[in-house]
Write a protein that holds these residues in place. Structure first.
Motif, PDB file in Angstrom:
ATOM      1  N   VAL A 142       1.343   6.296  -7.117  1.00 15.56           N
ATOM      2  CA  VAL A 142       0.241   7.190  -7.519  1.00 15.56           C
ATOM      3  C   VAL A 142       0.693   8.643  -7.462  1.00 15.56           C
ATOM      4  O   VAL A 142       0.386   9.452  -8.349  1.00 15.56           O
ATOM      5  CB  VAL A 142      -0.992   6.964  -6.614  1.00 15.56           C
ATOM      6  CG1 VAL A 142      -2.058   8.026  -6.880  1.00 15.56           C
ATOM      7  CG2 VAL A 142      -1.572   5.577  -6.841  1.00 15.56           C
TER       8      VAL A 142
ATOM      9  N   THR B  52       0.830  -1.205   0.000  1.00 17.17           N
ATOM     10  CA  THR B  52       0.000   0.000   0.000  1.00 17.17           C
ATOM     11  C   THR B  52       0.864   1.254   0.000  1.00 17.17           C
ATOM     12  O   THR B  52       0.600   2.211  -0.745  1.00 17.17           O
ATOM     13  CB  THR B  52      -0.925  -0.007   1.235  1.00 17.17           C
ATOM     14  OG1 THR B  52      -1.704  -1.199   1.229  1.00 17.17           O
ATOM     15  CG2 THR B  52      -1.831   1.202   1.244  1.00 17.17           C
TER      16      THR B  52
ATOM     17  N   ALA C 280       0.953   3.930  -3.037  1.00 16.53           N
ATOM     18  CA  ALA C 280       0.642   5.347  -2.791  1.00 16.53           C
ATOM     19  C   ALA C 280       1.750   6.234  -3.348  1.00 16.53           C
ATOM     20  O   ALA C 280       1.501   7.304  -3.916  1.00 16.53           O
ATOM     21  CB  ALA C 280       0.458   5.586  -1.295  1.00 16.53           C
TER      22      ALA C 280
ATOM     23  N   TRP D  97      -2.528   2.457 -10.812  1.00 13.21           N
ATOM     24  CA  TRP D  97      -1.827   2.146  -9.569  1.00 13.21           C
ATOM     25  C   TRP D  97      -2.725   2.326  -8.353  1.00 13.21           C
ATOM     26  O   TRP D  97      -2.493   1.699  -7.301  1.00 13.21           O
ATOM     27  CB  TRP D  97      -0.562   2.997  -9.442  1.00 13.21           C
ATOM     28  CG  TRP D  97       0.463   2.627 -10.472  1.00 13.21           C
ATOM     29  CD1 TRP D  97       0.920   3.388 -11.489  1.00 13.21           C
ATOM     30  CD2 TRP D  97       1.125   1.368 -10.571  1.00 13.21           C
ATOM     31  NE1 TRP D  97       1.822   2.700 -12.243  1.00 13.21           N
ATOM     32  CE2 TRP D  97       1.984   1.435 -11.694  1.00 13.21           C
ATOM     33  CE3 TRP D  97       1.074   0.173  -9.852  1.00 13.21           C
ATOM     34  CZ2 TRP D  97       2.777   0.391 -12.105  1.00 13.21           C
ATOM     35  CZ3 TRP D  97       1.876  -0.877 -10.254  1.00 13.21           C
ATOM     36  CH2 TRP D  97       2.718  -0.774 -11.366  1.00 13.21           C
ATOM     37  N   ARG D  98      -3.745   3.147  -8.474  1.00 12.97           N
ATOM     38  CA  ARG D  98      -4.720   3.256  -7.385  1.00 12.97           C
ATOM     39  C   ARG D  98      -5.466   1.933  -7.207  1.00 12.97           C
ATOM     40  O   ARG D  98      -5.666   1.447  -6.083  1.00 12.97           O
ATOM     41  CB  ARG D  98      -5.690   4.404  -7.668  1.00 12.97           C
ATOM     42  CG  ARG D  98      -6.561   4.781  -6.484  1.00 12.97           C
ATOM     43  CD  ARG D  98      -7.531   5.901  -6.864  1.00 12.97           C
ATOM     44  NE  ARG D  98      -6.814   7.070  -7.348  1.00 12.97           N
ATOM     45  CZ  ARG D  98      -7.074   7.685  -8.482  1.00 12.97           C
ATOM     46  NH1 ARG D  98      -8.022   7.228  -9.297  1.00 12.97           N
ATOM     47  NH2 ARG D  98      -6.401   8.749  -8.832  1.00 12.97           N
ATOM     48  N   TRP D  99      -5.882   1.324  -8.306  1.00 15.28           N
ATOM     49  CA  TRP D  99      -6.582   0.044  -8.220  1.00 15.28           C
ATOM     50  C   TRP D  99      -5.641  -1.082  -7.798  1.00 15.28           C
ATOM     51  O   TRP D  99      -6.025  -1.973  -7.019  1.00 15.28           O
ATOM     52  CB  TRP D  99      -7.229  -0.307  -9.562  1.00 15.28           C
ATOM     53  CG  TRP D  99      -8.562   0.372  -9.751  1.00 15.28           C
ATOM     54  CD1 TRP D  99      -8.849   1.390 -10.584  1.00 15.28           C
ATOM     55  CD2 TRP D  99      -9.763   0.047  -9.062  1.00 15.28           C
ATOM     56  NE1 TRP D  99     -10.163   1.763 -10.499  1.00 15.28           N
ATOM     57  CE2 TRP D  99     -10.764   0.939  -9.549  1.00 15.28           C
ATOM     58  CE3 TRP D  99     -10.116  -0.881  -8.073  1.00 15.28           C
ATOM     59  CZ2 TRP D  99     -12.088   0.912  -9.099  1.00 15.28           C
ATOM     60  CZ3 TRP D  99     -11.423  -0.914  -7.624  1.00 15.28           C
ATOM     61  CH2 TRP D  99     -12.391  -0.024  -8.120  1.00 15.28           C
TER      62      TRP D  99
ATOM     63  N   GLN E  12      -2.128   6.904 -12.843  1.00 21.51           N
ATOM     64  CA  GLN E  12      -2.594   7.100 -11.476  1.00 21.51           C
ATOM     65  C   GLN E  12      -3.780   6.189 -11.170  1.00 21.51           C
ATOM     66  O   GLN E  12      -3.846   5.571 -10.098  1.00 21.51           O
ATOM     67  CB  GLN E  12      -2.980   8.571 -11.263  1.00 21.51           C
ATOM     68  CG  GLN E  12      -1.801   9.519 -11.296  1.00 21.51           C
ATOM     69  CD  GLN E  12      -2.239  10.961 -11.147  1.00 21.51           C
ATOM     70  OE1 GLN E  12      -3.441  11.274 -11.183  1.00 21.51           O
ATOM     71  NE2 GLN E  12      -1.272  11.851 -10.981  1.00 21.51           N
ATOM     72  N   ARG E  13      -4.698   6.108 -12.104  1.00 19.38           N
ATOM     73  CA  ARG E  13      -5.881   5.252 -11.890  1.00 19.38           C
ATOM     74  C   ARG E  13      -5.476   3.779 -11.767  1.00 19.38           C
ATOM     75  O   ARG E  13      -5.974   3.042 -10.906  1.00 19.38           O
ATOM     76  CB  ARG E  13      -6.869   5.448 -13.041  1.00 19.38           C
ATOM     77  CG  ARG E  13      -8.205   4.758 -12.828  1.00 19.38           C
ATOM     78  CD  ARG E  13      -9.135   4.950 -14.022  1.00 19.38           C
ATOM     79  NE  ARG E  13      -9.381   6.357 -14.288  1.00 19.38           N
ATOM     80  CZ  ARG E  13      -8.958   6.983 -15.375  1.00 19.38           C
ATOM     81  NH1 ARG E  13      -8.259   6.327 -16.295  1.00 19.38           N
ATOM     82  NH2 ARG E  13      -9.221   8.252 -15.550  1.00 19.38           N
TER      83      ARG E  13
ATOM     84  N   MET F 164      -6.986   4.298  -0.985  1.00 23.34           N
ATOM     85  CA  MET F 164      -6.120   4.734  -2.087  1.00 23.34           C
ATOM     86  C   MET F 164      -6.622   6.008  -2.729  1.00 23.34           C
ATOM     87  O   MET F 164      -5.835   6.850  -3.170  1.00 23.34           O
ATOM     88  CB  MET F 164      -6.011   3.623  -3.134  1.00 23.34           C
ATOM     89  CG  MET F 164      -5.294   2.371  -2.641  1.00 23.34           C
ATOM     90  SD  MET F 164      -3.602   2.691  -2.083  1.00 23.34           S
ATOM     91  CE  MET F 164      -2.859   3.292  -3.580  1.00 23.34           C
ATOM     92  N   HIS F 165      -7.929   6.180  -2.777  1.00 25.92           N
ATOM     93  CA  HIS F 165      -8.490   7.419  -3.324  1.00 25.92           C
ATOM     94  C   HIS F 165      -8.084   8.609  -2.469  1.00 25.92           C
ATOM     95  O   HIS F 165      -7.766   9.685  -2.990  1.00 25.92           O
ATOM     96  CB  HIS F 165     -10.010   7.303  -3.407  1.00 25.92           C
ATOM     97  CG  HIS F 165     -10.658   8.545  -3.960  1.00 25.92           C
ATOM     98  ND1 HIS F 165     -10.603   8.905  -5.285  1.00 25.92           N
ATOM     99  CD2 HIS F 165     -11.370   9.531  -3.337  1.00 25.92           C
ATOM    100  CE1 HIS F 165     -11.243  10.046  -5.471  1.00 25.92           C
ATOM    101  NE2 HIS F 165     -11.736  10.439  -4.304  1.00 25.92           N
TER     102      HIS F 165
ATOM    103  N   TRP G 192     -10.129   0.713  -1.678  1.00 24.62           N
ATOM    104  CA  TRP G 192     -10.199   1.717  -2.756  1.00 24.62           C
ATOM    105  C   TRP G 192     -10.385   3.106  -2.182  1.00 24.62           C
ATOM    106  O   TRP G 192      -9.797   4.073  -2.660  1.00 24.62           O
ATOM    107  CB  TRP G 192     -11.353   1.375  -3.691  1.00 24.62           C
ATOM    108  CG  TRP G 192     -11.405   2.324  -4.871  1.00 24.62           C
ATOM    109  CD1 TRP G 192     -10.769   2.201  -6.042  1.00 24.62           C
ATOM    110  CD2 TRP G 192     -12.139   3.565  -4.930  1.00 24.62           C
ATOM    111  NE1 TRP G 192     -11.037   3.261  -6.867  1.00 24.62           N
ATOM    112  CE2 TRP G 192     -11.874   4.139  -6.187  1.00 24.62           C
ATOM    113  CE3 TRP G 192     -12.987   4.225  -4.041  1.00 24.62           C
ATOM    114  CZ2 TRP G 192     -12.431   5.331  -6.585  1.00 24.62           C
ATOM    115  CZ3 TRP G 192     -13.535   5.437  -4.431  1.00 24.62           C
ATOM    116  CH2 TRP G 192     -13.254   5.985  -5.702  1.00 24.62           C
TER     117      TRP G 192
ATOM    118  N   SER H 119      -4.588   9.618  -3.115  1.00 27.44           N
ATOM    119  CA  SER H 119      -4.345  10.186  -4.448  1.00 27.44           C
ATOM    120  C   SER H 119      -4.217  11.694  -4.402  1.00 27.44           C
ATOM    121  O   SER H 119      -3.663  12.301  -5.326  1.00 27.44           O
ATOM    122  CB  SER H 119      -5.480   9.794  -5.413  1.00 27.44           C
ATOM    123  OG  SER H 119      -5.526   8.394  -5.561  1.00 27.44           O
TER     124      SER H 119
END
Length: 760
Positions: free
Chosen positions: A50, A43, A47, A62-64, A59-60, A113-114, A110, A117
């Motif tokens: 991202v 994690t 992060a 690596w966020r997922w 970015q999207r 991670m959001h 999620w 971001s």
């Protein structure tokens, strides 16, 4: 008590119910902790990815990936922890409910991670997100607990249940704060901090799980028989889940590391491309500087030579003619000296535009070589096209120009060479065009000249003479002085001698100054030549003194270029001191134009010379542009009237009036007057009657070397005692007209009379 399908213990159970105690497999507990730590590290790494990803799609992605690693780590930890339970009864798990718990933790991950971001999430953003993430993790945990089925009924202690939720929220907040803090670091220390943070976050996640498990109790209802657990494979299943999870997380971390290296390479590549772009721009700028003139934006000499070489190759292969036009602006130095260099630069811009507008736009090349020199390269079909182009430029240049509040008209001198007849190479054609340009200047400027072989022969001769003159000065051989008497009309004696340099050349014979003075001035030899003449004249004057001529003075010509040298006064003083000649016996002659060209500096130098006791004479008076306002300020002793005013006397009435006026003006300024070029008795009588002080010319004697001087002086002075004057050249049996003094000018058209006349 029952809430949301969960049973809570509020008091001890009644009789008939049995509470079963469960224990945990320590190996699976440790394995669960390692999985939680791996998920935490993934994690933190995701992060960071991202935060460093530049594209939205990256970015999207690596966020997922980060959400998947976090969810997988938490869910695998929870599942392995469930498998670690050793219950005294037989249990089994429902797969759909277990998968539902995985979906819940995936949503919570999620959200985590959001939140990460954001470039710099605030504490309140992290706190609000951690509440939802913690509730999601708790929901995952207790939904997963409901997947476990057995004869016993699960009950939870409310206090520990609530504490597990608080631990989940706290662990989530810690994970968010640590991730946002570590996302921008780099280096070994940063990596070590990530490892330590992963251990802390893993402990927080495991603590939440086992706090919830501590709240968990199994209650066997009365009447139900306790079924012994059968042989299970919980350890094998836990190891399988752990290995699969660690492989997935490890693959994600490896992918993130590879992407990080790739991004660094892309950045390095972008940096290299940026540097290459800057280098390309710098190269273009350097090329602009190297090949174009900054002032006029015309091509410079280097750019011109490059184009010239290409054109020569083209014309050599395909046939055709080229013309090189060398241009020099006439008297441009006066603009810089009078109006300043800024005004000169502005004038050059205007003149460059005039030249550019006179040529064909695409076919012709216009370049500025520096200063006021321009060069054109044109393609042509016949000889006349080059002349027409030159005339068109000269006509355009004569258009009036407004500059510094003045209206002026400039002219140009042009030299032309043609390819292929005048040369086959760039250097040869440029050199020949330059020779033609100097011919235009010698012809009075504001003209056009084509190159001819005569010019080349003359240039070759001048180069040879320059080398030989340099050798003659260095070795003190070949140069000699001739002396022409200057007759005092008041005393009837020769009181001065003018020293005139000659060069006894081993091939060309005795050369007059007009053959080598200009060469010396053009090649930096004039200072050495003048200094040699000065020293030699002083030495000869000392020798004449030893022969009884203690009252004679010597006049030495000074080049205009020497008047710009501050060392001149010191050289004069040294020559006088080394020969023992009194300063009053030396007179320096300077031309009228030389005095006026730089009056401020000239005036100071002349005063230094006069302070030594040396006399000063202005030579060739009447041919220049001296101002009477300046003339009266100059520390002069003598004024010498140019021969051009004498040669037509007595037939030229206007010349006679001019000479009379000059004599009167000079006497008014307390200056003595010498008239040179006297060749006839009529000229002599006229000058004597109108008060001239001295005369000099072929009527008395031609210039003679020192060895022949004493007899000449004795003869002239003896004739005064008999009150008659006879041309010495006739008295000595030679022709005056045959003895040509080119430095002083050729004798006039009047033959010297052979009649002896009394002196009045």
């Amino acid at each position: 008590m029952e809430w949301l399908g969960l049973h809570f213990i509020t008091e001890l159970p009644q009789s008939g119910q049995v509470i079963l105690n469960c224990v945990h497999d320590p190996l699976l507990v440790l394995l669960a902790y390692l999985v939680a730590c791996a998920g935490s590290f993934a994690t933190l790494d995701m992060a960071e990815r991202v935060g460093h990803a530049e594209k939205t799609g990256s970015q999207r992605l690596w966020r997922w990936v980060g959400a998947g690693c976090l969810a997988g780590g938490i869910w695998a930890m929870h599942f392995i922890g469930m498998l670690a339970i050793r219950a005294p009864i037989q249990t089994h798990y429902q797969l759909p409910v277990t998968l539902l718990s995985l979906l819940i933790v995936l949503l919570a991950s999620w959200l985590a991670m959001h939140t990460l971001s954001h470039p710099r999430p605030s504490f309140w953003q992290c706190l609000k997100a951690s509440v939802w993430i913690g509730l999601g993790i708790a929901a995952m945990h207790y939904v997963g607990m409901t997947a476990m089925h057995s004869n016993a009924v699960p009950y939870y202690q409310p206090t520990l249940f609530a504490l597990s939720i608080v631990v989940a929220i706290g662990a989530s907040l810690a994970a968010l704060l640590i991730s946002s803090h570590l996302r921008d670091g780099s280096g070994p220390l940063h990596q070590l901090l990530k490892y330590c943070a992963s251990l802390v976050l893993g402990a927080g996640i495991v603590s939440m799980h086992f706090t919830g498990m501590a709240a968990f109790n199994l209650v066997l209802p009365a009447g139900n028989l306790q079924t012994l657990p059968g042989e299970n494979n919980h350890l094998q299943l836990g190891l399988t889940v752990a290995i699969m999870t660690l492989l997935i997380i490890g693959s994600s971390i490896s992918a993130a590391l590879a992407d990080k290296k790739l991004q660094h390479k892309e950045r390095d590549l972008q940096r290299v491309n940026a540097l290459l772009s800057q280098l390309d721009q710098a190269r273009m700028s350097l090329q602009q500087v190297a090949h174009y003139d900054a002032l006029t934006n015309l091509i410079n000499r280097r750019g011109f030579n490059q184009i010239f070489a290409e054109k020569l190759i083209e014309k050599t292969n395909e046939g055709g003619m080229l013309a090189v036009l060398f241009l020099d602006i006439d008297h441009f130095k006066r603009i810089n000296d009078s109006l300043g260099h800024d005004a000169g630069d502005e004038l050059l811009k205007v003149l460059a535009a005039h030249i550019k507008s006179s040529v064909r736009t695409h076919e012709d090349v216009v370049a500025r070589f520096g200063g006021d020199e321009f060069c054109l390269l044109i393609s042509l079909h016949d000889h006349d096209e080059a002349r027409q182009m030159a005339q068109r430029i000269m006509l355009k240049m004569k258009e009036p120009i407004e500059l510094a509040g003045r209206r002026m008209v400039m002219t140009t001198s042009i030299g032309i060479s043609l390819f292929p007849q005048d040369g086959k190479t760039c250097e040869e054609l440029l050199k020949n065009a330059d020779l033609a340009l100097y011919q235009s200047k010698d012809n009075g400027r504001n003209g056009v000249n084509f190159f001819s072989q005569n010019l080349k022969a003359r240039a070759t001769m001048e180069l040879q003479l320059e080398e030989e003159l340099r050798h003659a000065l260095r070795e003190n051989t070949g140069l000699v002085l001739h002396y022409q008497p200057i007759y005092d009309l008041q005393t009837g004696q020769v009181s001065k001698l003018e020293a005139l340099v000659r060069w006894q050349h081993p091939v060309h014979g005795l050369l007059a100054p007009d053959r080598f003075i200009a060469i010396a001035e053009a090649n930096g030899l004039i200072a050495d030549l003048d200094n040699w003449v000065l020293r030699k004249a002083c030495e000869d004057l000392a020798e004449l003194s030893r022969q009884g001529c203690e009252e004679l003075k010597i006049a030495v010509n000074c080049s205009p270029l020497n008047l710009a040298r501050e060392e001149l006064a010191d050289e004069i003083e040294h020559a006088l001191r080394s020969t023992g000649v009194a300063p009053q016996r030396l007179e320096m002659e300077v031309t009228e134009n030389a005095l006026m060209d730089n009056i401020a500096n000239t005036l100071g130098l002349l005063r230094q010379i006069r302070a030594l006791g040396v006399s000063l004479s202005i030579d060739d008076f009447g041919t220049g542009y001296s101002s009477l306002a300046y003339l009266k300020r100059l520390p002069l002793n003598t004024l010498k009237i140019d021969r051009s005013f004498i040669q037509d006397i007595p037939t030229a009435t206007q010349d006679m009036e001019i000479v009379q006026a000059i004599i009167v003006m000079a006497h008014t300024l307390h200056l003595q007057v010498v008239t040179e070029g006297v060749e006839t008795f009529e000229q002599y009588d006229f000058l004597e009657r109108h008060g001239c002080d001295f005369v000099q010319g072929y009527l008395l004697s031609r210039p003679v070397p020192l060895a022949e001087l004493r007899p000449v002086l004795n003869e002239i002075n003896q004739r005064n005692h008999s009150r008659t004057i006879t041309p010495l050249s006739l008295a000595r049996g030679t022709s005056a007209l045959a003895s040509t003094d080119l430095f002083q000018g050729n004798p006039g058209p009047h033959a010297i009379a052979s009649i002896a006349r009394p002196i009045h």
